[in-house]
Design an enzyme around this catalytic site. Structure first.
Site, short mmCIF file in Angstrom:
data_model
loop_
_atom_site.label_atom_id
_atom_site.label_comp_id
_atom_site.label_asym_id
_atom_site.label_seq_id
_atom_site.Cartn_x
_atom_site.Cartn_y
_atom_site.Cartn_z
N ASP A 1 29.84 -53.04 29.46
CA ASP A 1 29.74 -53.80 28.21
C ASP A 1 31.12 -54.01 27.57
OD1 ASP A 1 27.13 -53.62 28.75
OD2 ASP A 1 26.56 -52.53 26.92
N CYS B 1 -11.34 -19.85 10.55
CA CYS B 1 -11.48 -21.22 10.07
C CYS B 1 -12.69 -21.87 10.75
CB CYS B 1 -10.21 -22.01 10.39
SG CYS B 1 -10.35 -23.77 10.00
N CYS C 1 -5.00 -25.16 4.80
CA CYS C 1 -6.00 -25.82 5.65
C CYS C 1 -7.09 -26.41 4.75
CB CYS C 1 -6.59 -24.80 6.60
SG CYS C 1 -8.02 -25.44 7.49
N GLU D 1 8.41 -70.01 25.68
CA GLU D 1 7.99 -69.21 24.53
C GLU D 1 9.12 -68.28 24.10
OE1 GLU D 1 4.92 -70.03 23.73
OE2 GLU D 1 4.05 -68.40 22.54
N CYS E 1 -10.52 -24.18 5.57
CA CYS E 1 -10.71 -22.76 5.27
C CYS E 1 -9.74 -22.25 4.21
CB CYS E 1 -10.60 -21.92 6.53
SG CYS E 1 -8.92 -21.78 7.15
N ASP F 1 2.58 -64.28 23.48
CA ASP F 1 2.22 -64.40 22.07
C ASP F 1 3.49 -64.51 21.23
OD1 ASP F 1 0.58 -64.61 19.96
OD2 ASP F 1 -0.07 -62.52 19.93
N LYS G 1 -0.17 -65.81 28.88
CA LYS G 1 -0.07 -66.56 27.63
C LYS G 1 0.69 -65.68 26.64
CE LYS G 1 -2.56 -69.58 24.54
NZ LYS G 1 -1.96 -69.13 23.28
N GLU H 1 -0.46 -68.06 34.76
CA GLU H 1 0.67 -67.51 33.99
C GLU H 1 0.15 -66.63 32.87
OE1 GLU H 1 2.98 -70.81 32.54
OE2 GLU H 1 3.11 -71.74 34.52
N LYS I 1 -8.51 -66.24 27.16
CA LYS I 1 -8.03 -65.16 26.28
C LYS I 1 -8.56 -63.78 26.64
CE LYS I 1 -6.45 -67.66 22.48
NZ LYS I 1 -5.92 -67.42 21.18
N TYR J 1 8.29 -71.92 30.73
CA TYR J 1 7.07 -72.20 31.48
C TYR J 1 6.85 -73.67 31.80
CZ TYR J 1 5.10 -72.62 26.72
OH TYR J 1 4.87 -72.95 25.42
N CYS K 1 -3.27 -24.72 11.03
CA CYS K 1 -3.98 -23.78 10.18
C CYS K 1 -3.81 -22.41 10.81
CB CYS K 1 -5.45 -24.18 10.13
SG CYS K 1 -6.51 -22.85 9.58
N TYR L 1 32.92 -56.88 29.02
CA TYR L 1 32.36 -58.14 28.52
C TYR L 1 32.90 -58.41 27.12
CZ TYR L 1 28.90 -61.69 27.23
OH TYR L 1 28.29 -62.85 26.83
#
Ligand code: IVH
Length: 723
Positions: free
Chosen positions: A49, A476, A452, A194, A455, A139, A137, A135, A358, A252, A470, A52
């Site tokens: 990195d 308990c 608790c 997307e 108890c 979101d 879908k 493919e 879906k 897509y 507890c 870069y």
């Protein structure tokens, strides 16, 4: 071009300015494009990195000194720019249409689509299957990217389909979107796909947002879901802020302008003729071309045939869904052949050649009615949000765990809050986030009780532990109830007719204080309880009687020693053979057992160091609880030790539990999902994606007969040895 070529094109050899900075800038851009693609799209950087960053800084400096060198495709343009007053509108050359959604979330959705396509294409049963590209879908939000002479010129949202908003500045900040394509790209092209936010990036973003809110920064909020966060980032007027929002992209579709001349009116013609003219005849080829040009195309995209292919894909992705690093809300099927697409065309605003199929939504909004603290078998206190009932992930949810104090604090869930609830797969429902804008003024921060709730004993949180516990132990009643239910569990000594309601009554009435009381209570104590009659009482007593004949692993597991699950109980019994040997084993001896580490060993030791626990074992024995004791088996000498099996589908005669028991008795592990580490998959009728995966990975697959043959082949020599 190879990396070496890129690095060779150094400017040092150039003699005269101003060509020198111009060439250096061009060379730097080239290198940064190349490494950016390796880093963002292929996820396989070839330089550190820092390296870069060095090249990047050099280009920035150069462009600052020579602003005329700054091109729209320069990687420096990814980092933002001036704050906008608003977005310019963009008219889409080809409208961005929506897609028809199959309402049935089961297989019939895919079958209905294939049937429609065959009918529209005039195919009969004798004709071959139709090929589709299946493919995911995604979101997120749809994006149109226009390239001219290989350079990204404009990015636009879908808007109303006819006109969208020009969000080019923000989209340039997405590292996965190429700013420039290779020189063989057509003069004009449009890519659609997307923009989305990966779940991990979304969670990290919300974490940062919470820190900002906590620090009192004004106007900051957390996001409801990744889609929302992505949409917010894309429509951010300050590109510097957009640049800090981690967005991703999947391409897509590809649109190439038709070169056959004017007068091409229909959407089909605009959409498809250009592709065919460029030698692209299928959606598959279009996606491949996009990959070549450096766009990220989802690896789960698949060419399938006929409705069976679609159904299998839908089911496969349903299984995979929870393991994907991003959200999907379904799959999309597209006819693969562009010629077929063209003849199918469009109905009003939707293509006939594609459909969305879906899955049930995994997240919903609801309100928190109360926050209760539940006490588990080992005394663990768990805050649980009581919710207004909501249908999510296929079931109605009324409880969602907040896990522990830190989690509850981190999410800052309060009574009255509107929250996002998520239920993915079989995972227990959880509160993902709070819609802080909807918070009531009088709401109060949740704090974990220090006693608790059942108890009243002190509840303590040990250092390095996330949980409060507890300290009441079996004093308990909550722990007592859980301990009894655990002992009676189907996979422990199995007391069939002892449900949680009855255990509540028995403990509350003081009939049962310790496990042995189960075997001591008489007919009268039971029959006098509310809702109990003579018949039900006899059933309960009969199943308690039956539980006296058990096995040592079941009994040991049933004692509920912390960290001793079924598998560990089996290992301990295998290793030591007898109950007394386990109770008296030293830490060192316990550590010899396969899979037992210091935490488990200490937990077993601590349990049996307590006289009252030893007493419970003695009393249970005195009550008539028996099992067959065996001889210790040294080391991992069982025939299937170290092997992992996966069971899938319905076997003709054996139940899942029976098959599991058989395999575990031979030392195998039985896991829930197939991976490279799986040794064998046992598949029955209607085996689904696990079987596919096994075949894909070349893992051995057995049917029931094969399993039985394997078990017998290993079982007989041992029996001989015993004889
Ligand atoms: S194709 C004319 N493919 O779903 C057909 N859409 O389209 C154009 N979406 O908001 C759409 N994943 O952004 C297509 N693999 C995919 C998709 C996809 C998600 C979204 C798209 C749009 C909605 C309806």
């Amino acid at each position: 071009m190879t990396t070496a070529d890129l690095f060779d094109s150094d400017f040092a050899a150039e003699p005269t300015p101003p060509t020198k900075p111009a060439q250096r800038a061009a060379a730097l851009r080239e290198q940064l494009h190349h490494h950016g693609h390796l880093y963002y799209v292929l996820d396989a950087p070839s330089i550190p990195d820092a390296e870069y960053d060095k090249l990047f800084k050099e280009l920035q400096t150069l462009e600052a000194a020579h602003p005329e060198l700054r091109t729209p495709d320069s990687p420096t343009q990814r980092v933002g720019g001036q704050v906008l007053d608003g977005f310019a509108t963009v008219k889409h050359v080809v409208p961005m249409l929506s897609i028809r959604t199959e309402t049935d979330t089961d297989a019939s959705g895919a079958e209905a689509f294939d049937a429609r396509i065959r009918k529209e294409l005039g195919l009969t049963e004798a004709d071959p299957l139709v090929d589709y590209v299946a493919e995911l879908k995604f979101d997120g939000l749809a994006m149109s990217l226009c390239y001219e002479n290989g350079v990204l010129m404009q990015a636009a949202t879908r808007g109303d389909g006819e006109t969208g908003e020009d969000v080019t500045q923000n989209i340039r900040t997405i590292g996965q979107i190429p700013l420039r394509l290779s020189s063989d790209a057509p003069k004009v092209l449009e890519v659609r796909g997307e923009v989305y936010m990966a779940r991990g990036d979304f969670e990290a973003l919300n974490e940062r947002q919470r820190a900002r809110i906590a620090a009192g920064e004004k106007g900051e909020k957390t996001f409801v879901n990744p889609r929302n966060a992505a949409a917010g980032a894309v429509r951010q007027l300050d590109p510097n802020i957009a640049a800090q929002r981690p967005l991703s992209f999947f391409a897509y579709s590809l649109i190439l302008p038709s070169t056959t001349g004017e007068g091409l009116g229909t959407i089909s013609e605009k959409f498809l003729d250009g592709l065919i003219h460029h030698g692209i005849h299928t959606q598959e080829q279009a996606l491949q071309q996009l990959r070549v040009w450096g766009f990220p195309v989802c690896q789960h995209t698949q060419v399938v045939s006929g409705s069976a292919g679609l159904v299998a894909f839908h089911q496969k992705i349903a299984q995979l869904r929870d393991t994907l690093p991003f959200d999907i809300d379904g799959v999309v099927y597209k006819v693969n052949y562009i010629q077929q697409e063209a003849s199918l065309g469009f109905v009003t605003r939707e293509p006939r050649w594609a459909v969305a199929h879906k899955y049930p939504a995994q997240e919903q909004l609801t309100t928190v009615q109360a926050i209760e603290v539940q006490v588990g078998r080992t005394g663990k206190l768990t805050p649980v949000a009581k919710l207004a009932p909501v249908f999510v992930g296929g079931v109605t949810v009324t409880n969602a765990t907040l896990h522990n104090e830190d989690e509850a604090r981190r999410k800052d869930v309060r009574v009255g809050d509107t929250v996002v609830v998520r239920r993915a797969g079989d995972v227990i429902p959880e509160v993902v986030s709070v819609i802080t804008e909807k918070r009531l003024h009088e709401s109060q921060i949740f704090t974990m009780p220090h006693t608790c709730p059942v108890c009243g004993s002190a509840a303590v949180r040990e250092e390095d532990e996330a949980d409060y516990r507890c300290t009441g132990g079996l004093f308990c009643s909550a722990q007592r109830k859980q301990a009894i239910l655990h002992y009676a569990h189907r996979r422990a000594v199995e007391i069939e007719d002892l449900g949680d309601k009855l255990v509540d009554q028995l403990v509350d009435a003081g009939v049962i204080k310790t496990l042995p009381d189960l075997y001591r209570m008489g007919f009268t104590a039971l029959v006098t309880l509310e809702r109990m009659a003579e018949k039900s009482t006899n059933n309960v007593l009969a199943s308690i009687e039956k539980s006296k004949h058990t096995t040592l692993p079941r009994f040991l597991f049933g004692l509920g020693i912390r960290h001793v699950g079924e598998a560990t109980a089996k290992e301990l019994v295998r290793h030591f053979g007898k109950m007394d040997a386990i109770m008296d084993a030293t830490l060192d001896q316990l550590l010899q057992v396969a899979d037992v580490g210091p935490i488990v060993a200490q937990s077993v030791r601590t349990f049996f160091d307590q006289p009252h626990n030893r007493e419970v074992v003695e009393q249970l024995r005195a009550c008539g609880v028996t099992w067959l004791e065996g001889e210790p088996v040294a080391g991992a000498s069982l025939p299937l030790a170290g092997q992992t099996f996966v069971l899938t589908g319905t076997l003709p005669t054996l139940s899942r539990d029976q098959a599991k028991d058989m395999l575990e008795a031979l030392g195998a592990k039985v896991a829930g999902s197939v991976s490279k580490k799986t040794h064998c998959v046992v598949a029955g009728a209607e085996a689904g994606s696990k079987l596919d995966k096994a075949q894909e990975l070349g893992i051995q697959v057995l049917d029931e007969a094969g399993l039985l043959a394997l078990v017998t082949s290993h079982a007989s020599p041992a029996e001989d040895a015993e004889a």
